[in-house]
Design a protein around this motif. Structure first.
Motif, PDB file in Angstrom:
ATOM      1  N   TRP A  28      88.664  43.159  -2.995  1.00  0.00           N
ATOM      2  CA  TRP A  28      88.610  41.883  -3.719  1.00  0.00           C
ATOM      3  C   TRP A  28      87.192  41.326  -3.752  1.00  0.00           C
ATOM      4  CZ3 TRP A  28      92.154  39.674  -6.738  1.00  0.00           C
ATOM      5  CH2 TRP A  28      91.883  38.401  -7.208  1.00  0.00           C
ATOM      6  N   VAL A  29      86.534  41.284  -2.606  1.00  0.00           N
ATOM      7  CA  VAL A  29      85.182  40.729  -2.541  1.00  0.00           C
ATOM      8  C   VAL A  29      84.208  41.590  -3.343  1.00  0.00           C
ATOM      9  CG1 VAL A  29      83.258  40.215  -0.979  1.00  0.00           C
ATOM     10  CG2 VAL A  29      85.581  39.533  -0.366  1.00  0.00           C
ATOM     11  N   THR A  30      84.352  42.898  -3.258  1.00  0.00           N
ATOM     12  CA  THR A  30      83.480  43.786  -4.031  1.00  0.00           C
ATOM     13  C   THR A  30      83.703  43.594  -5.529  1.00  0.00           C
ATOM     14  OG1 THR A  30      83.511  45.417  -2.249  1.00  0.00           O
ATOM     15  CG2 THR A  30      82.822  46.188  -4.424  1.00  0.00           C
ATOM     16  N   ARG A  37      78.122  39.306 -10.814  1.00  0.00           N
ATOM     17  CA  ARG A  37      76.749  39.806 -11.033  1.00  0.00           C
ATOM     18  C   ARG A  37      76.574  40.383 -12.432  1.00  0.00           C
ATOM     19  NH1 ARG A  37      73.581  41.849  -6.046  1.00  0.00           N
ATOM     20  NH2 ARG A  37      74.596  40.686  -4.369  1.00  0.00           N
ATOM     21  N   LEU A  38      77.552  41.175 -12.901  1.00  0.00           N
ATOM     22  CA  LEU A  38      77.428  41.788 -14.229  1.00  0.00           C
ATOM     23  C   LEU A  38      77.430  40.751 -15.340  1.00  0.00           C
ATOM     24  CD1 LEU A  38      79.714  44.935 -13.849  1.00  0.00           C
ATOM     25  CD2 LEU A  38      77.217  44.870 -14.029  1.00  0.00           C
ATOM     26  N   LEU A  39      78.224  39.709 -15.173  1.00  0.00           N
ATOM     27  CA  LEU A  39      78.302  38.672 -16.205  1.00  0.00           C
ATOM     28  C   LEU A  39      77.320  37.534 -15.967  1.00  0.00           C
ATOM     29  CD1 LEU A  39      82.174  38.483 -16.625  1.00  0.00           C
ATOM     30  CD2 LEU A  39      80.518  39.729 -18.037  1.00  0.00           C
ATOM     31  N   ASP A  40      76.555  37.644 -14.881  1.00  0.00           N
ATOM     32  CA  ASP A  40      75.605  36.592 -14.495  1.00  0.00           C
ATOM     33  C   ASP A  40      76.305  35.228 -14.449  1.00  0.00           C
ATOM     34  OD1 ASP A  40      73.120  35.728 -13.642  1.00  0.00           O
ATOM     35  OD2 ASP A  40      72.450  35.253 -15.684  1.00  0.00           O
ATOM     36  N   GLY A  41      77.435  35.238 -13.763  1.00  0.00           N
ATOM     37  CA  GLY A  41      78.250  34.031 -13.691  1.00  0.00           C
ATOM     38  C   GLY A  41      77.710  33.004 -12.709  1.00  0.00           C
ATOM     39  N   PRO A  42      78.163  31.786 -12.860  1.00  0.00           N
ATOM     40  CA  PRO A  42      77.713  30.716 -11.957  1.00  0.00           C
ATOM     41  C   PRO A  42      78.366  30.839 -10.573  1.00  0.00           C
ATOM     42  CG  PRO A  42      79.351  29.893 -13.485  1.00  0.00           C
ATOM     43  CD  PRO A  42      79.067  31.300 -13.888  1.00  0.00           C
ATOM     44  N   ASP A  43      77.774  30.166  -9.618  1.00  0.00           N
ATOM     45  CA  ASP A  43      78.304  30.211  -8.251  1.00  0.00           C
ATOM     46  C   ASP A  43      79.729  29.672  -8.164  1.00  0.00           C
ATOM     47  OD1 ASP A  43      76.115  31.403  -7.119  1.00  0.00           O
ATOM     48  OD2 ASP A  43      75.177  29.515  -6.499  1.00  0.00           O
ATOM     49  N   TRP A  44      80.030  28.640  -8.959  1.00  0.00           N
ATOM     50  CA  TRP A  44      81.372  28.066  -8.864  1.00  0.00           C
ATOM     51  C   TRP A  44      82.430  29.086  -9.285  1.00  0.00           C
ATOM     52  CZ3 TRP A  44      84.366  27.985 -13.163  1.00  0.00           C
ATOM     53  CH2 TRP A  44      83.746  28.008 -14.393  1.00  0.00           C
ATOM     54  N   ALA A  45      82.091  29.994 -10.199  1.00  0.00           N
ATOM     55  CA  ALA A  45      83.043  31.032 -10.618  1.00  0.00           C
ATOM     56  C   ALA A  45      83.307  31.993  -9.468  1.00  0.00           C
ATOM     57  CB  ALA A  45      82.510  31.789 -11.834  1.00  0.00           C
ATOM     58  N   ARG A  46      82.261  32.331  -8.726  1.00  0.00           N
ATOM     59  CA  ARG A  46      82.413  33.202  -7.565  1.00  0.00           C
ATOM     60  C   ARG A  46      83.354  32.558  -6.547  1.00  0.00           C
ATOM     61  NH1 ARG A  46      78.639  36.999  -5.691  1.00  0.00           N
ATOM     62  NH2 ARG A  46      77.168  36.061  -7.152  1.00  0.00           N
ATOM     63  N   TYR A  47      83.160  31.282  -6.291  1.00  0.00           N
ATOM     64  CA  TYR A  47      84.005  30.583  -5.322  1.00  0.00           C
ATOM     65  C   TYR A  47      85.454  30.463  -5.800  1.00  0.00           C
ATOM     66  CZ  TYR A  47      79.478  29.387  -3.356  1.00  0.00           C
ATOM     67  OH  TYR A  47      78.218  29.452  -2.836  1.00  0.00           O
ATOM     68  N   MET A  48      85.621  30.257  -7.095  1.00  0.00           N
ATOM     69  CA  MET A  48      86.984  30.177  -7.635  1.00  0.00           C
ATOM     70  C   MET A  48      87.690  31.531  -7.520  1.00  0.00           C
ATOM     71  SD  MET A  48      87.512  27.074  -8.461  1.00  0.00           S
ATOM     72  CE  MET A  48      88.897  27.098  -9.540  1.00  0.00           C
ATOM     73  N   MET A  50      87.056  33.793  -5.274  1.00  0.00           N
ATOM     74  CA  MET A  50      87.340  34.008  -3.854  1.00  0.00           C
ATOM     75  C   MET A  50      88.583  33.212  -3.432  1.00  0.00           C
ATOM     76  SD  MET A  50      85.328  36.207  -2.666  1.00  0.00           S
ATOM     77  CE  MET A  50      83.820  36.998  -3.097  1.00  0.00           C
ATOM     78  N   ALA A  51      88.714  31.994  -3.898  1.00  0.00           N
ATOM     79  CA  ALA A  51      89.903  31.189  -3.597  1.00  0.00           C
ATOM     80  C   ALA A  51      91.153  31.830  -4.218  1.00  0.00           C
ATOM     81  CB  ALA A  51      89.724  29.763  -4.107  1.00  0.00           C
ATOM     82  N   ALA A  52      91.009  32.385  -5.409  1.00  0.00           N
ATOM     83  CA  ALA A  52      92.139  33.054  -6.049  1.00  0.00           C
ATOM     84  C   ALA A  52      92.553  34.290  -5.262  1.00  0.00           C
ATOM     85  CB  ALA A  52      91.774  33.434  -7.479  1.00  0.00           C
ATOM     86  N   GLY A  53      91.627  34.859  -4.512  1.00  0.00           N
ATOM     87  CA  GLY A  53      91.939  36.004  -3.669  1.00  0.00           C
ATOM     88  C   GLY A  53      92.968  35.680  -2.606  1.00  0.00           C
ATOM     89  N   ILE A  54      92.971  34.458  -2.125  1.00  0.00           N
ATOM     90  CA  ILE A  54      93.970  34.038  -1.136  1.00  0.00           C
ATOM     91  C   ILE A  54      95.356  34.087  -1.754  1.00  0.00           C
ATOM     92  CG2 ILE A  54      94.758  32.121   0.303  1.00  0.00           C
ATOM     93  CD1 ILE A  54      91.754  31.270   0.428  1.00  0.00           C
ATOM     94  N   ILE A  55      95.472  33.560  -2.950  1.00  0.00           N
ATOM     95  CA  ILE A  55      96.756  33.565  -3.656  1.00  0.00           C
ATOM     96  C   ILE A  55      97.162  35.002  -3.990  1.00  0.00           C
ATOM     97  CG2 ILE A  55      97.930  32.826  -5.771  1.00  0.00           C
ATOM     98  CD1 ILE A  55      95.970  30.378  -5.691  1.00  0.00           C
ATOM     99  N   ALA A  56      96.202  35.807  -4.429  1.00  0.00           N
ATOM    100  CA  ALA A  56      96.490  37.207  -4.760  1.00  0.00           C
ATOM    101  C   ALA A  56      96.945  37.978  -3.522  1.00  0.00           C
ATOM    102  CB  ALA A  56      95.256  37.859  -5.370  1.00  0.00           C
ATOM    103  N   TYR A  57      96.343  37.686  -2.383  1.00  0.00           N
ATOM    104  CA  TYR A  57      96.719  38.366  -1.143  1.00  0.00           C
ATOM    105  C   TYR A  57      98.177  38.074  -0.788  1.00  0.00           C
ATOM    106  CZ  TYR A  57      97.253  39.270   3.786  1.00  0.00           C
ATOM    107  OH  TYR A  57      97.733  39.699   4.992  1.00  0.00           O
TER     108      TYR A  57
END
Length: 71
Positions: A28-30, A37-48, A50-57
Motif C-alpha cells: 500500500w505505501v509503495t 510521485r508519478l503524478l506529482d501530487g500534493p502532500d494532502w493527496a498522499r495523506y488521504m 494513507m488514511a484510505a489504507g486503513i479502511i482498505a486494510y
C-alpha cells in the motif's frame, strides 16, 4: 498435549496474520508513493491515500474472514 497443540496452532495463525499485515502495508505505501510521485501530487493527496489504507486494510481482513466462514 492438547494445550501445546493449540498453542502451536495459534502461533502459526498469528504469524501468517502478521505476515499478511506486513505485506499489505508495504504494498500500500509503495503504491501510494509511486502514484503520488508519478503524478506529482500534493502532500494532502498522499495523506488521504494513507488514511484510505486503513479502511482498505479492514476491508481486506473482513473479506478474508468472510471467505473463511464460507468454506
Amino acid at each position: 498435549m492438547t494445550g501445546v497443540r493449540e498453542w502451536l496452532q495459534t502461533a502459526r495463525e498469528e504469524r501468517w496474520g502478521m505476515l499478511t499485515d506486513l505485506v499489505f502495508a508495504i504494498l500500500w505505501v509503495t503504491g501510494v508513493d509511486l502514484i503520488v510521485r508519478l503524478l506529482d501530487g500534493p502532500d494532502w493527496a498522499r495523506y488521504m491515500f494513507m488514511a484510505a489504507g486503513i479502511i482498505a486494510y479492514f476491508g481486506l481482513i473482513w473479506s478474508v474472514e468472510a471467505a473463511k466462514q464460507k468454506q
